[in-house]
Design a protein around this motif. Sequence first.
Motif: not given
Length: 188
Positions: A56-75
Amino acid sequence: MSQAFRQHLEKLITLTDVEFDYVWSKFSTKKLKKHQFLVQEGSEVLHDYWVAKGLLKAYHTNEEGKIHILQFAMEDWWISDYQSLVYRCAATINIDCIEDCELLVISAENRELLCNELKGMANFFRKKSHAGYVALQQRILFLLNKNPQERYNRFLELNPKLLQRLPKTLLAAYIGVSRETLSRLSHP
């Protein structure tokens, strides 16, 4: 799944069979498909999740549509919107599946109950929280102080198993570079 989860817990604490059965009774399972959301920005988050299978990925999308990924989570990793979970506010991030996922789910109430009733589980969650805080602090410092090549090399060093599982666009977003820059970094 229960055996893998017990092994995960027992990396940090020891539980009797009775204690583990009690802990296990406080969790449920959830299956999600690739691209399905676990958490959406603005929603209420009531659970913490342990990844039994998938990515999985945890992320935020800013007002310009750019994705900022905070974390990946695997097994064997945990993921949630902890701000929402702890403070009972709307989620500020999205979490979705990069692969099909199988998760163990615990509510905030059951997590608190386990911590109050079993010293070992209180220690487990405390140690996990501390490790998560340290990892986040290191990530922020690397983003602030290291150049893209150093960030890429650090990712490879810490997460060699993830490299083959991640689309290049997501890896680029995680280390804070364009897809084109990532190609240059991976082929110096």
